[in-house]
Design a protein around this motif. Structure first.
Motif, short mmCIF file in Angstrom:
data_model
loop_
_atom_site.label_atom_id
_atom_site.label_comp_id
_atom_site.label_asym_id
_atom_site.label_seq_id
_atom_site.Cartn_x
_atom_site.Cartn_y
_atom_site.Cartn_z
N PRO A 7 2.83 -20.61 66.32
CA PRO A 7 4.27 -20.58 66.07
C PRO A 7 4.75 -19.17 65.76
O PRO A 7 4.02 -18.37 65.15
CB PRO A 7 4.44 -21.52 64.87
CG PRO A 7 3.10 -21.50 64.18
CD PRO A 7 2.08 -21.32 65.26
N TRP A 8 5.98 -18.89 66.17
CA TRP A 8 6.57 -17.58 65.90
C TRP A 8 7.28 -17.62 64.54
O TRP A 8 7.78 -18.65 64.10
CB TRP A 8 7.57 -17.23 66.98
CG TRP A 8 6.94 -16.70 68.23
CD1 TRP A 8 5.61 -16.70 68.54
CD2 TRP A 8 7.61 -16.09 69.35
NE1 TRP A 8 5.41 -16.15 69.78
CE2 TRP A 8 6.61 -15.75 70.30
CE3 TRP A 8 8.92 -15.80 69.63
CZ2 TRP A 8 6.92 -15.14 71.50
CZ3 TRP A 8 9.23 -15.19 70.84
CH2 TRP A 8 8.24 -14.86 71.77
N ALA A 9 7.34 -16.44 63.93
CA ALA A 9 8.12 -16.30 62.71
C ALA A 9 9.60 -16.43 63.05
O ALA A 9 10.03 -16.11 64.16
CB ALA A 9 7.83 -14.95 62.06
N LEU A 10 10.39 -16.90 62.09
CA LEU A 10 11.82 -17.10 62.31
C LEU A 10 12.50 -15.78 62.67
O LEU A 10 13.36 -15.75 63.57
CB LEU A 10 12.46 -17.70 61.05
CG LEU A 10 13.97 -17.95 61.11
CD1 LEU A 10 14.31 -18.90 62.26
CD2 LEU A 10 14.47 -18.50 59.78
N ARG A 11 12.13 -14.70 61.99
CA ARG A 11 12.74 -13.39 62.28
C ARG A 11 12.48 -12.99 63.73
O ARG A 11 13.38 -12.56 64.45
CB ARG A 11 12.19 -12.35 61.33
CG ARG A 11 12.79 -10.96 61.52
CD ARG A 11 12.18 -9.94 60.58
NE ARG A 11 12.57 -10.19 59.20
CZ ARG A 11 11.77 -10.63 58.25
NH1 ARG A 11 10.50 -10.89 58.53
NH2 ARG A 11 12.22 -10.82 57.03
N ARG A 12 11.24 -13.15 64.16
CA ARG A 12 10.89 -12.79 65.53
C ARG A 12 11.61 -13.68 66.53
O ARG A 12 12.10 -13.20 67.56
CB ARG A 12 9.37 -12.90 65.70
CG ARG A 12 8.87 -12.52 67.08
CD ARG A 12 7.36 -12.67 67.15
NE ARG A 12 6.85 -12.33 68.46
CZ ARG A 12 5.57 -12.48 68.82
NH1 ARG A 12 4.68 -12.92 67.93
NH2 ARG A 12 5.17 -12.16 70.03
N LEU A 14 14.51 -15.25 66.19
CA LEU A 14 15.92 -14.92 66.26
C LEU A 14 16.16 -13.62 67.02
O LEU A 14 17.08 -13.53 67.84
CB LEU A 14 16.49 -14.82 64.84
CG LEU A 14 16.59 -16.15 64.07
CD1 LEU A 14 17.09 -15.89 62.66
CD2 LEU A 14 17.49 -17.13 64.78
N VAL A 15 15.34 -12.60 66.75
CA VAL A 15 15.52 -11.32 67.42
C VAL A 15 15.27 -11.47 68.92
O VAL A 15 16.05 -10.99 69.76
CB VAL A 15 14.60 -10.25 66.80
CG1 VAL A 15 14.63 -8.97 67.64
CG2 VAL A 15 15.02 -9.94 65.38
N VAL A 16 14.16 -12.13 69.28
CA VAL A 16 13.84 -12.31 70.70
C VAL A 16 14.91 -13.14 71.40
O VAL A 16 15.32 -12.82 72.53
CB VAL A 16 12.45 -12.96 70.85
CG1 VAL A 16 12.18 -13.36 72.29
CG2 VAL A 16 11.36 -12.00 70.37
N ALA A 17 15.38 -14.20 70.74
CA ALA A 17 16.42 -15.03 71.35
C ALA A 17 17.71 -14.24 71.54
O ALA A 17 18.37 -14.33 72.59
CB ALA A 17 16.68 -16.27 70.48
N THR A 18 18.08 -13.43 70.53
CA THR A 18 19.31 -12.63 70.65
C THR A 18 19.20 -11.63 71.79
O THR A 18 20.11 -11.50 72.62
CB THR A 18 19.57 -11.90 69.33
OG1 THR A 18 19.70 -12.85 68.27
CG2 THR A 18 20.84 -11.07 69.40
N VAL A 19 18.07 -10.91 71.83
CA VAL A 19 17.87 -9.93 72.90
C VAL A 19 17.83 -10.61 74.27
O VAL A 19 18.37 -10.09 75.25
CB VAL A 19 16.59 -9.13 72.64
CG1 VAL A 19 16.27 -8.22 73.83
CG2 VAL A 19 16.73 -8.28 71.39
N ALA A 20 17.23 -11.80 74.33
CA ALA A 20 17.15 -12.51 75.61
C ALA A 20 18.54 -12.92 76.10
O ALA A 20 18.88 -12.76 77.27
CB ALA A 20 16.26 -13.74 75.46
N PHE A 21 19.38 -13.42 75.17
CA PHE A 21 20.74 -13.80 75.56
C PHE A 21 21.55 -12.58 75.98
O PHE A 21 22.33 -12.64 76.95
CB PHE A 21 21.44 -14.53 74.41
CG PHE A 21 20.98 -15.96 74.24
CD1 PHE A 21 20.98 -16.84 75.32
CD2 PHE A 21 20.56 -16.44 73.01
CE1 PHE A 21 20.56 -18.15 75.17
CE2 PHE A 21 20.14 -17.74 72.85
CZ PHE A 21 20.14 -18.59 73.94
N ILE A 22 21.39 -11.49 75.25
CA ILE A 22 22.13 -10.27 75.62
C ILE A 22 21.64 -9.76 76.98
O ILE A 22 22.44 -9.31 77.81
CB ILE A 22 21.96 -9.20 74.52
CG1 ILE A 22 22.66 -9.66 73.24
CG2 ILE A 22 22.51 -7.86 74.98
CD1 ILE A 22 22.47 -8.73 72.08
N THR A 23 20.33 -9.82 77.21
CA THR A 23 19.78 -9.40 78.50
C THR A 23 20.35 -10.25 79.63
O THR A 23 20.76 -9.73 80.68
CB THR A 23 18.25 -9.51 78.49
OG1 THR A 23 17.73 -8.68 77.44
CG2 THR A 23 17.66 -9.06 79.81
#
Length: 482
Positions: A7-12, A14-23
């Motif tokens: 499992p991923w950490a919550l911080r990771r 959220l950051v990955v999801a945000t960057v993925a949506f922006i990408t």
């Protein structure tokens, strides 16, 4: 069997999801922008192509379009550099050329003419590739008569250059936005989740505390800037603090109840010593009075003495355990364990000659600090436990050794062993061996509890391992510094 993904950490996350949506958003915006600009530019070039075709058609309206190496209608007034012209007869290109930067009309090569002919240019703008020299053109055909048509084309090099530059700009901006947004998202998420780090720190602190015994001051709380729980993280912190407050009250109530029970046991044990001694004394006095006493009465008096003696032992053990629970310190003096263990084994050998008693001690004295009487009781209780819970003929080996700065006492027997379900509970109070360990006399179930309590009060540890044919009790005590 497929490996389970960690499992991923919550911080990771959220950051990955945000960057993925922006990408994804940047990609969609970039693609839409490129296609929109391309469509607009192509619309303009088609309009220019229509106008160039009209000028070319007007210039040959009353003349021959020409079938030489290069048609001259593309040099008419208003035509731009790069304009292509060709004449077809029965769909075959018979002449063609383009307007260069010097306003000359170089003829098309055979390869270029063939490419233009194969493109099947019609009345609608069509894109055709004419080779490395000219590149892509947008072309349109206009009939002159039943057999002859003219083809007019405009180059797409400027549009392609513009689109390429736009793509590079979009990519550069997208990468820049991703870097900035990724860093910003990480900083924002880290700032937003900082209260969760405080919750984790508080939970970790509580997990390292000893909560199962003793006075517990659970003053740990989660620092929070949102005590009302307006935000989600604030609600987690507030709920955690309420839980810690509840646990603190529960621990205080538990401690108060335990203190009350300990005081009751201590007071009751202390108060029972005198009447038990009186009962035993009167029974002995009556039996030894010299008067004629019936046999059944004499037997009853003997049983009263025996049970009062047994009750006295139980009361003394309970009183000792109550004092251990209260944390009372023992007298501390140098104790020679070599001599103490030797005396205890000698007493056990005298109490039961049916067992095989073995003793192994070092040649030099082993000195620890503590209460000799209580430490002697520890070893004697272990030997008594082995004697009571094993059949006759069982070998009981007692060994004293030095291991580093610790003195280790082991009592090992080759009896039937302890029920596996009871191994973890043998040091608890009023726990008695079942039929898996034969015994010849009764037991209060307090002997091993006293062993555990006295050893712990001396800063040591006690443990047991058991299997059929081998049971070993192990006592570890710190050696007294010289």
């Amino acid at each position: 069997m497929t490996a389970r993904r960690s499992p991923w950490a919550l911080r990771r996350t959220l950051v990955v999801a945000t960057v993925a949506f922006i990408t994804l958003s940047a990609l969609v915006i970039g693609v839409v922008s490129v296609f929109s600009v391309q469509s607009i530019l192509m619309g303009r070039i088609d309009k220019q192509l229509t106008e160039a075709t009209s000028r070319s058609a007007a210039s040959i309206e009353h003349g021959d379009p020409g079938t030489g190496s290069a048609p001259d209608f593309i040099s008419s007034l208003g035509q731009s550099v790069g304009t292509l012209g060709a004449v077809t007869v029965d769909d075959t290109v018979v002449a063609g050329g383009y307007l260069d930067s010097n306003l000359n009309i170089p003829p098309l090569s055979q390869h270029q003419a063939t490419a233009l002919q194969d493109a099947k240019i019609g009345s609608h703008p069509t894109t055709v590739y004419l080779g490395p020299g000219l590149g892509n053109y947008r072309a349109l055909a206009v009939p002159v008569d039943a057999r002859v048509s003219i083809i007019v084309g405009l180059p797409l090099a400027d549009i392609e250059s513009t689109i390429s530059e736009l793509i590079l700009v979009v990519l550069a901006v997208a990468v820049g936005v991703l870097v900035i947004s990724g860093g910003g998202a990480y900083a924002l998420v880290r700032l937003a989740l900082r209260p969760l780090d405080r919750v984790t720190a508080a939970a970790t602190t509580v997990s390292t505390m000893t909560l199962d015994r003793g006075e517990v001051a659970l003053a740990v709380r989660v620092p929070t800037d949102d005590p009302e729980g307006v935000t989600e993280v604030g609600r987690v912190a507030a709920a955690t603090n309420r839980m810690l407050e509840h646990v603190s009250h529960a621990l205080q109530a538990r401690q108060a109840s335990e203190d009350k029970v300990r005081r009751f046991v201590s007071d009751a044990s202390h108060e029972l010593r005198t009447p038990l001694a009186s009962i035993r004394g009167y029974a002995e006095l009556t039996r030894m009075s010299g008067e004629e006493i019936p046999d059944d009465t004499r037997y009853a008096l003997g049983r009263i003495e025996s049970e009062s003696r047994r009750m006295t032992d139980i009361v003394e053990d309970l009183l000792l355990l109550a004092r251990l629970d209260e944390g009372r310190e023992f007298e501390t003096a140098p104790v020679d364990l070599t001599e103490l263990v030797t005396d205890a084994v000698s007493d056990a050998r005298a109490a039961s000659s049916e067992h095989v008693w073995q003793l192994t001690t070092p040649s030099q004295p082993v000195i620890v600090g503590g209460d000799r009487q209580r430490l002697f009781q520890v070893v004697l209780n272990l030997l008594t436990n082995a004697r009571v819970h094993t059949p006759e003929g069982t070998a009981v080996e007692t060994e004293l050794s030095l291991q580093g700065r610790d003195a280790v006492i082991t009592v090992t027997d080759n009896g039937p062993g302890i029920d596996p379900e009871m191994v973890d509970a043998v040091f608890e109070r009023f726990v008695r061996g079942d039929s898996s360990r034969a015994r010849s006399t009764g037991s209060t179930g307090l002997g091993l509890a006293i062993v555990h309590g006295v050893v712990a009060a001396h800063g040591g540890t006690s443990s047991v391992t058991s299997e059929p044919g081998r049971t070993q009790f192990r006592i570890v005590l710190p050696v007294r510094s010289a």
